[in-house]
Design a protein around this motif. Sequence first.
Motif, PDB file in Angstrom:
ATOM      1  N   LYS A  11       0.820  -1.211   0.000  1.00 43.69           N
ATOM      2  CA  LYS A  11       0.000   0.000   0.000  1.00 43.69           C
ATOM      3  C   LYS A  11       0.852   1.259   0.000  1.00 43.69           C
ATOM      4  O   LYS A  11       0.409   2.307  -0.424  1.00 43.69           O
ATOM      5  CB  LYS A  11      -0.938   0.002   1.193  1.00 43.69           C
ATOM      6  CG  LYS A  11      -1.971  -1.086   1.110  1.00 43.69           C
ATOM      7  CD  LYS A  11      -2.961  -0.992   2.235  1.00 43.69           C
ATOM      8  CE  LYS A  11      -3.997  -2.089   2.095  1.00 43.69           C
ATOM      9  NZ  LYS A  11      -5.007  -2.006   3.130  1.00 43.69           N
ATOM     10  N   PHE A  12       2.076   1.164   0.514  1.00 41.42           N
ATOM     11  CA  PHE A  12       3.031   2.267   0.506  1.00 41.42           C
ATOM     12  C   PHE A  12       4.146   1.919  -0.469  1.00 41.42           C
ATOM     13  O   PHE A  12       4.283   0.772  -0.893  1.00 41.42           O
ATOM     14  CB  PHE A  12       3.611   2.493   1.900  1.00 41.42           C
ATOM     15  CG  PHE A  12       2.623   3.082   2.870  1.00 41.42           C
ATOM     16  CD1 PHE A  12       2.545   4.446   3.041  1.00 41.42           C
ATOM     17  CD2 PHE A  12       1.777   2.266   3.602  1.00 41.42           C
ATOM     18  CE1 PHE A  12       1.637   4.992   3.933  1.00 41.42           C
ATOM     19  CE2 PHE A  12       0.867   2.799   4.492  1.00 41.42           C
ATOM     20  CZ  PHE A  12       0.796   4.172   4.651  1.00 41.42           C
ATOM     21  N   LYS A  13       4.957   2.905  -0.807  1.00 37.98           N
ATOM     22  CA  LYS A  13       6.023   2.653  -1.759  1.00 37.98           C
ATOM     23  C   LYS A  13       7.125   1.771  -1.173  1.00 37.98           C
ATOM     24  O   LYS A  13       7.678   0.927  -1.866  1.00 37.98           O
ATOM     25  CB  LYS A  13       6.605   3.975  -2.244  1.00 37.98           C
ATOM     26  CG  LYS A  13       7.536   3.825  -3.406  1.00 37.98           C
ATOM     27  CD  LYS A  13       7.891   5.141  -4.032  1.00 37.98           C
ATOM     28  CE  LYS A  13       8.788   4.903  -5.227  1.00 37.98           C
ATOM     29  NZ  LYS A  13       9.158   6.142  -5.879  1.00 37.98           N
ATOM     30  N   TYR A  14       7.455   1.965   0.112  1.00 36.52           N
ATOM     31  CA  TYR A  14       8.530   1.221   0.755  1.00 36.52           C
ATOM     32  C   TYR A  14       8.054   0.593   2.065  1.00 36.52           C
ATOM     33  O   TYR A  14       7.213   1.148   2.752  1.00 36.52           O
ATOM     34  CB  TYR A  14       9.714   2.136   1.078  1.00 36.52           C
ATOM     35  CG  TYR A  14      10.318   2.793  -0.133  1.00 36.52           C
ATOM     36  CD1 TYR A  14      11.090   2.065  -1.020  1.00 36.52           C
ATOM     37  CD2 TYR A  14      10.125   4.144  -0.385  1.00 36.52           C
ATOM     38  CE1 TYR A  14      11.647   2.656  -2.129  1.00 36.52           C
ATOM     39  CE2 TYR A  14      10.667   4.747  -1.496  1.00 36.52           C
ATOM     40  CZ  TYR A  14      11.438   4.002  -2.366  1.00 36.52           C
ATOM     41  OH  TYR A  14      11.979   4.591  -3.464  1.00 36.52           O
ATOM     42  N   SER A  15       8.640  -0.557   2.395  1.00 33.44           N
ATOM     43  CA  SER A  15       8.443  -1.196   3.692  1.00 33.44           C
ATOM     44  C   SER A  15       9.818  -1.430   4.297  1.00 33.44           C
ATOM     45  O   SER A  15      10.746  -1.831   3.605  1.00 33.44           O
ATOM     46  CB  SER A  15       7.728  -2.532   3.547  1.00 33.44           C
ATOM     47  OG  SER A  15       6.409  -2.327   3.114  1.00 33.44           O
ATOM     48  N   VAL A  16       9.935  -1.193   5.589  1.00 31.18           N
ATOM     49  CA  VAL A  16      11.220  -1.311   6.277  1.00 31.18           C
ATOM     50  C   VAL A  16      11.193  -2.545   7.175  1.00 31.18           C
ATOM     51  O   VAL A  16      10.247  -2.747   7.933  1.00 31.18           O
ATOM     52  CB  VAL A  16      11.500  -0.032   7.109  1.00 31.18           C
ATOM     53  CG1 VAL A  16      12.837  -0.131   7.797  1.00 31.18           C
ATOM     54  CG2 VAL A  16      11.439   1.203   6.230  1.00 31.18           C
ATOM     55  N   TYR A  17      12.254  -3.357   7.062  1.00 33.29           N
ATOM     56  CA  TYR A  17      12.379  -4.603   7.818  1.00 33.29           C
ATOM     57  C   TYR A  17      13.727  -4.637   8.514  1.00 33.29           C
ATOM     58  O   TYR A  17      14.673  -3.981   8.092  1.00 33.29           O
ATOM     59  CB  TYR A  17      12.296  -5.821   6.883  1.00 33.29           C
ATOM     60  CG  TYR A  17      10.951  -5.996   6.230  1.00 33.29           C
ATOM     61  CD1 TYR A  17       9.994  -6.804   6.804  1.00 33.29           C
ATOM     62  CD2 TYR A  17      10.646  -5.369   5.033  1.00 33.29           C
ATOM     63  CE1 TYR A  17       8.751  -6.983   6.211  1.00 33.29           C
ATOM     64  CE2 TYR A  17       9.409  -5.529   4.435  1.00 33.29           C
ATOM     65  CZ  TYR A  17       8.472  -6.339   5.026  1.00 33.29           C
ATOM     66  OH  TYR A  17       7.246  -6.510   4.445  1.00 33.29           O
ATOM     67  N   THR A  18      13.822  -5.447   9.567  1.00 37.55           N
ATOM     68  CA  THR A  18      15.113  -5.695  10.203  1.00 37.55           C
ATOM     69  C   THR A  18      15.870  -6.729   9.376  1.00 37.55           C
ATOM     70  O   THR A  18      15.319  -7.318   8.440  1.00 37.55           O
ATOM     71  CB  THR A  18      14.935  -6.220  11.638  1.00 37.55           C
ATOM     72  OG1 THR A  18      14.228  -7.460  11.580  1.00 37.55           O
ATOM     73  CG2 THR A  18      14.189  -5.242  12.501  1.00 37.55           C
ATOM     74  N   ALA A  19      17.115  -6.973   9.728  1.00 42.54           N
ATOM     75  CA  ALA A  19      17.920  -7.956   9.001  1.00 42.54           C
ATOM     76  C   ALA A  19      17.366  -9.365   9.168  1.00 42.54           C
ATOM     77  O   ALA A  19      17.516 -10.206   8.292  1.00 42.54           O
ATOM     78  CB  ALA A  19      19.365  -7.895   9.471  1.00 42.54           C
ATOM     79  N   SER A  20      16.675  -9.615  10.287  1.00 46.00           N
ATOM     80  CA  SER A  20      16.095 -10.938  10.518  1.00 46.00           C
ATOM     81  C   SER A  20      14.725 -11.107   9.859  1.00 46.00           C
ATOM     82  O   SER A  20      14.152 -12.182   9.915  1.00 46.00           O
ATOM     83  CB  SER A  20      15.979 -11.206  12.019  1.00 46.00           C
ATOM     84  OG  SER A  20      15.130 -10.262  12.629  1.00 46.00           O
ATOM     85  N   GLY A  21      14.195 -10.048   9.248  1.00 47.98           N
ATOM     86  CA  GLY A  21      12.947 -10.145   8.501  1.00 47.98           C
ATOM     87  C   GLY A  21      11.723  -9.632   9.220  1.00 47.98           C
ATOM     88  O   GLY A  21      10.613  -9.792   8.725  1.00 47.98           O
ATOM     89  N   GLU A  22      11.881  -9.023  10.379  1.00 50.62           N
ATOM     90  CA  GLU A  22      10.732  -8.484  11.108  1.00 50.62           C
ATOM     91  C   GLU A  22      10.321  -7.140  10.519  1.00 50.62           C
ATOM     92  O   GLU A  22      11.156  -6.298  10.254  1.00 50.62           O
ATOM     93  CB  GLU A  22      11.088  -8.305  12.584  1.00 50.62           C
ATOM     94  CG  GLU A  22      11.355  -9.582  13.312  1.00 50.62           C
ATOM     95  CD  GLU A  22      11.735  -9.334  14.754  1.00 50.62           C
ATOM     96  OE1 GLU A  22      11.204  -8.380  15.345  1.00 50.62           O
ATOM     97  OE2 GLU A  22      12.567 -10.089  15.254  1.00 50.62           O
TER      98      GLU A  22
END
Length: 52
Positions: A11-22
């Motif tokens: 729904k947004f242009k970017y999604s931010v995740y941690t290195a472990s995938g959270e």
Amino acid sequence: MKTVIVRRGLKFKYSVYTASGEFLFNARSMKEIRDYYRWETRHGTIEIRKDL
């Protein structure tokens, strides 16, 4: 040093995740992400990596 991964969002242009995938949060622009992590990037405690 922590790593934050930026991916394409649904729904947004970017999604931010941690290195472990959270999932952390959604953002409309890279400027919004850089502003959120401004202090950490200036002091070298975090790395923002694009995975597009």
